[in-house]
Motif scaffolding. Sequence first.
Motif, PDB file in Angstrom:
ATOM      1  N   THR A   1       0.307   3.185  -3.251  1.00  0.00           N
ATOM      2  CA  THR A   1      -0.986   3.499  -3.745  1.00  0.00           C
ATOM      3  C   THR A   1      -1.080   4.922  -4.557  1.00  0.00           C
ATOM      4  OG1 THR A   1      -1.990   2.205  -1.683  1.00  0.00           O
ATOM      5  CG2 THR A   1      -3.342   3.854  -2.657  1.00  0.00           C
TER       6      THR A   1
ATOM      7  N   TYR B   1       0.640  -1.393  -0.107  1.00  0.00           N
ATOM      8  CA  TYR B   1       0.032  -0.066  -0.085  1.00  0.00           C
ATOM      9  C   TYR B   1       0.884   1.204   0.035  1.00  0.00           C
ATOM     10  CZ  TYR B   1      -4.084  -2.807   0.664  1.00  0.00           C
ATOM     11  OH  TYR B   1      -5.215  -3.553   0.511  1.00  0.00           O
TER      12      TYR B   1
ATOM     13  N   SER C   1      -8.523   3.751  -6.510  1.00  0.00           N
ATOM     14  CA  SER C   1      -7.316   3.551  -6.072  1.00  0.00           C
ATOM     15  C   SER C   1      -6.550   2.316  -6.555  1.00  0.00           C
ATOM     16  CB  SER C   1      -6.992   3.633  -4.678  1.00  0.00           C
ATOM     17  OG  SER C   1      -7.631   2.689  -4.030  1.00  0.00           O
TER      18      SER C   1
ATOM     19  N   LYS D   1      -5.192  -1.359   3.843  1.00  0.00           N
ATOM     20  CA  LYS D   1      -6.364  -1.198   3.057  1.00  0.00           C
ATOM     21  C   LYS D   1      -7.508  -0.330   4.045  1.00  0.00           C
ATOM     22  CE  LYS D   1     -10.324  -3.262   0.678  1.00  0.00           C
ATOM     23  NZ  LYS D   1     -10.102  -3.896  -0.775  1.00  0.00           N
ATOM     24  N   MET D   2      -7.595  -0.471   5.178  1.00  0.00           N
ATOM     25  CA  MET D   2      -8.446   0.456   6.157  1.00  0.00           C
ATOM     26  C   MET D   2      -7.860   1.812   5.956  1.00  0.00           C
ATOM     27  SD  MET D   2     -10.632   0.535   8.428  1.00  0.00           S
ATOM     28  CE  MET D   2     -11.177  -0.899   9.424  1.00  0.00           C
ATOM     29  N   GLU D   3      -6.698   2.018   6.021  1.00  0.00           N
ATOM     30  CA  GLU D   3      -6.041   3.585   5.780  1.00  0.00           C
ATOM     31  C   GLU D   3      -6.647   3.984   4.475  1.00  0.00           C
ATOM     32  OE1 GLU D   3      -1.950   4.542   6.398  1.00  0.00           O
ATOM     33  OE2 GLU D   3      -1.876   3.211   8.478  1.00  0.00           O
ATOM     34  N   LEU D   4      -6.433   3.357   3.377  1.00  0.00           N
ATOM     35  CA  LEU D   4      -6.865   3.544   2.076  1.00  0.00           C
ATOM     36  C   LEU D   4      -8.417   3.857   2.164  1.00  0.00           C
ATOM     37  CD1 LEU D   4      -6.237   4.302  -0.796  1.00  0.00           C
ATOM     38  CD2 LEU D   4      -6.589   1.741  -1.401  1.00  0.00           C
ATOM     39  N   SER D   5      -8.976   2.918   2.773  1.00  0.00           N
ATOM     40  CA  SER D   5     -10.671   3.368   2.735  1.00  0.00           C
ATOM     41  C   SER D   5     -11.013   4.566   3.503  1.00  0.00           C
ATOM     42  CB  SER D   5     -11.225   2.164   3.582  1.00  0.00           C
ATOM     43  OG  SER D   5     -11.287   0.822   2.756  1.00  0.00           O
ATOM     44  N   ILE D   6     -10.335   4.861   4.625  1.00  0.00           N
ATOM     45  CA  ILE D   6     -10.657   6.093   5.395  1.00  0.00           C
ATOM     46  C   ILE D   6     -10.415   7.258   4.628  1.00  0.00           C
ATOM     47  CG2 ILE D   6      -9.929   7.454   7.208  1.00  0.00           C
ATOM     48  CD1 ILE D   6      -9.637   4.796   8.789  1.00  0.00           C
ATOM     49  N   GLU D   7      -9.142   7.448   3.629  1.00  0.00           N
ATOM     50  CA  GLU D   7      -8.870   8.334   2.753  1.00  0.00           C
ATOM     51  C   GLU D   7     -10.042   8.637   1.687  1.00  0.00           C
ATOM     52  OE1 GLU D   7      -7.046  11.560   1.017  1.00  0.00           O
ATOM     53  OE2 GLU D   7      -6.872  10.818   2.892  1.00  0.00           O
TER      54      GLU D   7
END
Length: 82
Positions: A11, A8, A26, A76-82
């Motif tokens: 990304t 990630y 993304s 993936k959690m950090e990406l989803s939050i963004e």
Amino acid sequence: MPKKPVDYSKTIMYTIRTGNSLYVGSTTNYTKRKYNHKCSITNENRKNYNLKLYKTIRENGEWVMKAYSIFPCNSKMELSIE
């Protein structure tokens, strides 16, 4: 064969514009992702051929995919939050 873990830290956030519609996505491999979008638009045998995004692109006849920002993250959690 086990899947390779996703890196990630590479990304990239991107947009697809078609007509008045905007899609935000993304990926960690921009070139491969653009190729997969193109295949899903034109290949009726692809499982996502009938998704709303691809139907909209076919109706409008043109689409533009552009990298929006680089977003290195750890999961993936950090990406989803963004």
